[in-house]
Design an enzyme around this catalytic site. Structure first.
Site, PDB file in Angstrom:
ATOM      1  N   ARG A  31       0.864  -1.180   0.000  1.00  0.00           N
ATOM      2  CA  ARG A  31       0.000   0.000   0.000  1.00  0.00           C
ATOM      3  C   ARG A  31       0.897   1.226   0.000  1.00  0.00           C
ATOM      4  O   ARG A  31       1.565   1.505   0.988  1.00  0.00           O
ATOM      5  CB  ARG A  31      -0.917  -0.026   1.228  1.00  0.00           C
ATOM      6  CG  ARG A  31      -1.477   1.320   1.612  1.00  0.00           C
ATOM      7  CD  ARG A  31      -2.659   1.235   2.518  1.00  0.00           C
ATOM      8  NE  ARG A  31      -2.404   0.642   3.825  1.00  0.00           N
ATOM      9  CZ  ARG A  31      -1.780   1.262   4.843  1.00  0.00           C
ATOM     10  NH1 ARG A  31      -1.284   2.466   4.700  1.00  0.00           N
ATOM     11  NH2 ARG A  31      -1.628   0.641   5.997  1.00  0.00           N
ATOM     12  N   HIS A  38      -3.649   4.129   4.818  1.00  0.00           N
ATOM     13  CA  HIS A  38      -4.751   3.165   4.911  1.00  0.00           C
ATOM     14  C   HIS A  38      -6.043   3.828   4.450  1.00  0.00           C
ATOM     15  O   HIS A  38      -6.773   3.302   3.622  1.00  0.00           O
ATOM     16  CB  HIS A  38      -4.881   2.660   6.351  1.00  0.00           C
ATOM     17  CG  HIS A  38      -6.175   1.964   6.632  1.00  0.00           C
ATOM     18  ND1 HIS A  38      -6.489   0.740   6.077  1.00  0.00           N
ATOM     19  CD2 HIS A  38      -7.240   2.315   7.395  1.00  0.00           C
ATOM     20  CE1 HIS A  38      -7.698   0.379   6.493  1.00  0.00           C
ATOM     21  NE2 HIS A  38      -8.180   1.314   7.285  1.00  0.00           N
ATOM     22  N   TYR A  42       4.411   5.529  11.235  1.00  0.00           N
ATOM     23  CA  TYR A  42       4.731   4.138  11.553  1.00  0.00           C
ATOM     24  C   TYR A  42       5.622   3.439  10.530  1.00  0.00           C
ATOM     25  O   TYR A  42       6.071   2.341  10.773  1.00  0.00           O
ATOM     26  CB  TYR A  42       3.442   3.319  11.781  1.00  0.00           C
ATOM     27  CG  TYR A  42       2.429   3.353  10.643  1.00  0.00           C
ATOM     28  CD1 TYR A  42       2.571   2.515   9.538  1.00  0.00           C
ATOM     29  CD2 TYR A  42       1.333   4.215  10.689  1.00  0.00           C
ATOM     30  CE1 TYR A  42       1.640   2.541   8.512  1.00  0.00           C
ATOM     31  CE2 TYR A  42       0.404   4.244   9.658  1.00  0.00           C
ATOM     32  CZ  TYR A  42       0.560   3.400   8.569  1.00  0.00           C
ATOM     33  OH  TYR A  42      -0.350   3.431   7.555  1.00  0.00           O
TER      34      TYR A  42
END
Lengths: 393, 324
Positions: A289, A293, A302
């Site tokens: 990805r 998200h 992160y």
């Protein structure tokens, strides 16, 4: 034996595996491992595969151009979705950037009679099922929960609760089998889309159990995009996800999810296994990805920029373009034409979004029940009367 | 006319529905060869085969979730949950998918699924086998919730639930499974979503459903000796509630006691009380009272005689209402 008094909590760096941390032989961002099926390298080189070449034998220059067009158009309206959210036109958008090949390959492998059960990121699969991209907007603008006809499209509505659709897909596939629609080339199959995070859900496990014991013709298509919001694959599993299938008694396979030809070939094989009665099959499309998200998320908190740069080199669209140009001699006019088409699609997408009417005030009361409900009907009448009392004020 | 137990009446109703429509499936744990832990599905797999009566793996989310998929495909699954307290692993699928797909799809995806749940206490069972979770389902928009109390209703209501294009949570009073009654299978049944006057009366209204209905009728009989003429109403449908007959009754009697096994707070009984005071305020001669289980987890079975509404507790409430 240690007592509670002896025990001290580990530091946060101890408990969280980093990017170089290997857990049980799996590393979230490695190349996919030796078992990875790949037919088109990141450098755009077509490589042979004795097992799956037959499933891509018809991928000639015309077909590859069509796949390229799919990839570009889907990426284009996905980027427009992101922009519309940033401009306040959408409440949220769920980007698919980086997963175009995994979705187009799988979607184009489906036959018209097949059924797909998506989660909420499957804009590319929707495209291959003939769902107009503008139909995806209502969910994110808040005007509906999915406006397309799932039966007509062979594409169920988006499922937002993680993993629920794996059981729904399995039940649907059981129905295909009960109706005698499995067996032979005109047989039916079901494909269920979910992510690496969903594999931790009980419903996915139960879906695997049900599908196995009822020999349901369902392809479980896991797009392992390495991150479940901020949780890495190492937080979901100790073994590569495709290897889990063995424990349920069916085939699992890992395909390069950024390789549209490989995704097409492997999914065709998996669907064929199902429609001829050899299913179920688990496909792990190993991808990444490249965006957040959702638009509510901040991946810089992160994950490392290096990781993104690494995956940019494996871009699903660039490798097809390189192959079309270098190996198949496709002229620049084709690419210009696709780009113009993408821009036009994006403009139509944007205009539709802005023009979408707000739902009627009594929308919330409609179709709660197939057979109606006196309580809901009474609430609708009272609400409409209340609403009407403001007219002319 | 056949004399049937409540369990056999449901069995006959399931059989009739399966004979009528080949798309009707029975799904659940042990529903096949064993015939269900209460034998409600006894003999159905033998006659309809393993593809119509599915002995499933042991996972409630799987039972409901695959039933949702089968319903999308055009089947009419009837899921059996073995006991009330075991439904919660399947609650996600019931609330997130079963209840909402018709609304989400604006009518394009109907969900003709029945979830059968034996509910309530009184059989001396261990934990998780005696609960009354009906309010949790009645609160969920998109679901219809019913509870049968006697063999006649059981026979008809299960068939009507299966024929419904809406998802129906079907509560069966497990401690009444062996109660018998004459069932006229050629009679005209009451509509599924309708309350029923089970015993006419004029001095007080008792409203209940499921296992306590028998308790209410016994209380009405016992109260005759005290000169009370009690009307008993079987609510039968918990969502949507059919409160018309309750309002009519309370307007005549001026008094209402609602009886249920479930804990009282935010319960179906609470909803009945609220609506009656709203609609019948000027007719009430006494506050609406409730006789229910307590706001505790279901207790160990040696305590359940105290937990469950019994004749004495109902009659005590009747006395309090009459003495107001």
């Amino acid at each position: 034996m240690s007592t509670p008094q002896d025990w001290t909590p580990p530091t946060s760096t101890d408990s969280h595996p980093g990017h170089d941390h290997v857990v049980a032989g799996l590393k979230g961002t490695d190349e996919g491992g030796a078992d990875l099926v790949q037919l088109l390298t990141p450098e755009g080189e077509r490589v042979p595969d004795p097992r799956f070449d037959a499933y891509a034998a018809d991928v000639d220059v015309e077909m590859l151009k069509n796949l390229y067009r799919d990839l570009v158009l889907v990426r284009r309206f996905d980027r427009e979705g992101n922009a519309l959210q940033r401009q306040g036109q959408l409440g949220i958008w769920v980007p698919l950037l980086g997963q175009e090949a995994a979705q187009i390959g799988a979607g184009r492998a489906m036959a018209p009679q097949d059924m797909a059960f998506p989660s909420y990121r499957e804009h590319g699969v929707a495209w291959t099922r003939g769902v107009d991209p503008t139909d995806l907007l209502g969910i994110f603008r808040g005007t509906d929960h999915g406006s397309w006809d799932p039966k007509a499209a062979g594409f169920h509505l988006y499922t937002i609760v993680i993993g629920n659709q794996c059981l729904n897909a399995t039940g649907y596939a059981m129905g295909q089998k009960f109706e005698g629609r499995v067996g032979g080339d005109d047989g039916e199959a079901t494909i269920c889309f979910f992510g690496d995070g969903a594999t931790s859900q009980g419903d996915v496990h139960e879906g695997f159990v049900w599908a196995a014991v009822y020999d349901a013709p369902v392809v479980f298509y896991c797009q392992n995009n390495q991150w479940a919001i901020s949780e890495p694959t190492e937080r979901q599993t100790r073994v590569p996800l495709y290897k889990r299938a063995q424990g349920y008694g069916f085939d699992g396979i890992r395909v390069d999810g950024n390789d549209v030809i490989a995704c097409l070939a492997v999914t065709r094989w998996a669907l064929e296994e199902c429609r001829t009665g050899n299913g179920p099959v688990l496909v792990e499309a190993f991808t990444y990805r490249m965006d957040a998200h959702t638009t509510s998320d901040d991946p810089t908190r992160y994950r490392l920029a290096d990781e993104l740069e690494l995956w940019k080199l494996k871009d699903p669209i660039e490798r097809v373009r390189v192959h079309l140009v270098r190996s198949l001699g496709v002229e620049p006019e084709f690419f210009d034409g696709v780009q113009a088409e993408a821009d036009a699609l994006a403009a139509r997408f944007r205009q539709h979004c802005v023009d979408m009417p707000a739902p009627a005030p009594d929308r919330m009361f409609s179709q709660v029940y197939a057979e109606g409900s006196p309580a809901v009907d009474a609430q609708r009448e009272a609400f409409l009367a209340y609403h009407a009392s403001f007219e002319g004020v | 006319m056949a004399v049937l137990t409540l369990a056999k009446a449901i069995n006959d109703g399931l059989r009739a529905a399966m004979e009528r429509d080949p798309k009707v499936l029975i799904m659940g744990e042990d529903v096949g060869k064993l015939g269900g832990v209460f034998r409600v599905t006894d003999g159905l797999q033998k006659d309809f085969g393993e593809q119509r009566v599915l002995d499933t793996p042991l996972a409630e989310s799987g039972i409901i979730g695959t039933a949702v998929g089968l319903a999308i495909r055009g089947f009419r699954p009837v899921c059996e949950i073995q006991f009330d307290g075991f439904v919660f692993p399947g609650y996600d699928q019931i609330v997130s998918q079963l209840a909402k797909l018709h609304f989400r799809s604006q009518g394009k995806v109907p969900m003709p699924v029945v979830v059968r749940i034996p509910f309530g206490g009184g059989i001396g069972a261990v934990e998780h086998h005696s609960e009354s979770p009906e309010a949790l389902f009645a609160h969920v928009a998109g679901l219809k919730v019913v509870a049968c109390s006697n063999p006649v209703d059981a026979y008809w209501m299960i068939q009507q639930a299966i024929a419904s294009d809406d998802p129906v949570i079907f509560f069966e009073p497990k401690r009444r499974y062996w109660e018998k009654a004459e069932v006229d299978v050629s009679a005209e049944p009451q509509p599924l979503h309708s309350a029923r006057v089970a015993r006419p009366g004029s001095s007080l209204t008792l409203a209940g459903y499921g296992p306590v209905l028998k308790t209410c009728l016994e209380a009405a009989e016992a109260a005759v000796a005290d000169g009370h003429d009690i009307e008993v109403i079987d609510l039968r449908t918990l969502s949507p509630l059919d409160l018309g007959p309750v309002f009519d009754s309370v307007r005549r009697t001026g008094r209402l006691v609602v009886v249920a096994e479930a804990p009282s707070e935010t319960s179906v009984a609470a909803e009945v009380c609220a609506r009656v005071q709203q609609e019948c305020f000027h007719s009430l001669e006494a506050p609406v009272l409730r006789v229910t289980g307590f706001d505790t987890p279901y207790p160990p079975s040696k305590c359940e005689e105290d937990y469950l509404p019994d004749l004495d507790r109902v009659l005590d409430a009747v006395d309090r209402s009459m003495g107001w």
